[in-house]
Write an enzyme that holds these catalytic residues in place. Structure first.
Site, short mmCIF file in Angstrom:
data_model
loop_
_atom_site.label_atom_id
_atom_site.label_comp_id
_atom_site.label_asym_id
_atom_site.label_seq_id
_atom_site.Cartn_x
_atom_site.Cartn_y
_atom_site.Cartn_z
N LYS A 1 -0.28 -3.95 -3.46
CA LYS A 1 -1.61 -3.52 -3.01
C LYS A 1 -1.73 -2.03 -3.28
CE LYS A 1 -4.81 -3.49 0.91
NZ LYS A 1 -5.20 -2.06 0.75
N ASP B 1 11.37 5.95 -8.92
CA ASP B 1 11.10 6.49 -10.25
C ASP B 1 11.60 7.92 -10.39
OD1 ASP B 1 9.96 4.15 -11.03
OD2 ASP B 1 7.89 4.87 -11.03
N SER C 1 0.81 -1.21 0.00
CA SER C 1 0.00 0.00 0.00
C SER C 1 0.85 1.27 0.00
CB SER C 1 -0.95 -0.04 1.20
OG SER C 1 -1.92 0.97 1.11
#
Length: 212
Positions: free
Chosen positions: A81, A67, A56
């Site tokens: 998730k 990224d 999560s």
């Protein structure tokens, strides 16, 4: 786990600009959350540890920092998730229905959530740049060690929490299990600091090749 707004706030502390995370759904418009330059901390090398239990909001933090080339991620692929859910109240005493209305996507466009029909070869969750696997026995030994470190016996048999400052995580004795993921993170961080000291031109580089 964790809350989305807190995950965004954490990433925003380290990233000056760019996408933090986005949400997209079949009948929902795309929502893009971006970093703001105000309050961003000065640059310093950073390692993020993840494993198959990172889920999560923790996946959003790790994946977004990766990224945005702000941190090196070490460990194993995360849980997967990343769904946006809403509660719909049913009439009378019918209870509530939880529906998935959208999914989280990292700045690279990678879907965080592992869908029901997803395969292990599909792209989901967060893939670490430096892969360090640990088997079940290694994890059990470390959990046992952490449990023993967390408590100690006071006179009279009472149990109290041991202060974190008395615990050593980077220099285990010869008889203690080794946290291979943590040790690789420490080694990588030290190597990054040495490289930056000898070659200032790489001071802003945080990416690393995938290793087994």
């Amino acid at each position: 786990g964790g809350q989305l707004d807190q995950a965004e706030a954490i990433v925003d502390m380290f990233v000056r600009e760019g996408v933090i995370v986005s949400t997209k759904g079949r009948s929902r418009p795309e929502v893009i959350r971006r970093a703001k330059p105000e309050g961003t901390l000065p640059y310093f090398p950073m390692i993020v540890l993840i494993n198959e239990f990172s889920a999560s909001a923790s996946e959003i933090v790790a994946g977004s920092l990766l990224d945005n080339q702000r941190a090196v991620v070490v460990g194993t692929r995360s849980y997967g998730k990343g769904s946006v859910q809403e509660l719909i109240r049913l009439g009378g005493d019918g209870g509530e229905l939880k529906m998935t209305v959208a999914y989280y996507y990292l700045p690279s466009g990678r879907l965080v959530h592992k869908k029901k029909d997803a395969k292990e070869t599909d792209a989901w969750g967060v893939e670490p740049q430096i892969v360090v696997k640990m088997d079940d026995e290694q994890e059990r030994q470390l959990q046992r060690l952490w449990s023993e470190r967390d408590v100690f016996q006071r006179p009279g048999g009472r149990v109290a929490t041991m202060p974190a400052t008395t615990q050593s995580t980077t220099a285990p004795s010869a008889t203690q299990p080794v946290d291979a993921q943590l040790q690789r993170a420490v080694d990588t961080l030290l190597a990054t600091l040495i490289l930056q000291r000898t070659n200032p031109a790489v001071a802003g580089a945080t990416s690393a090749p995938t290793q087994q």
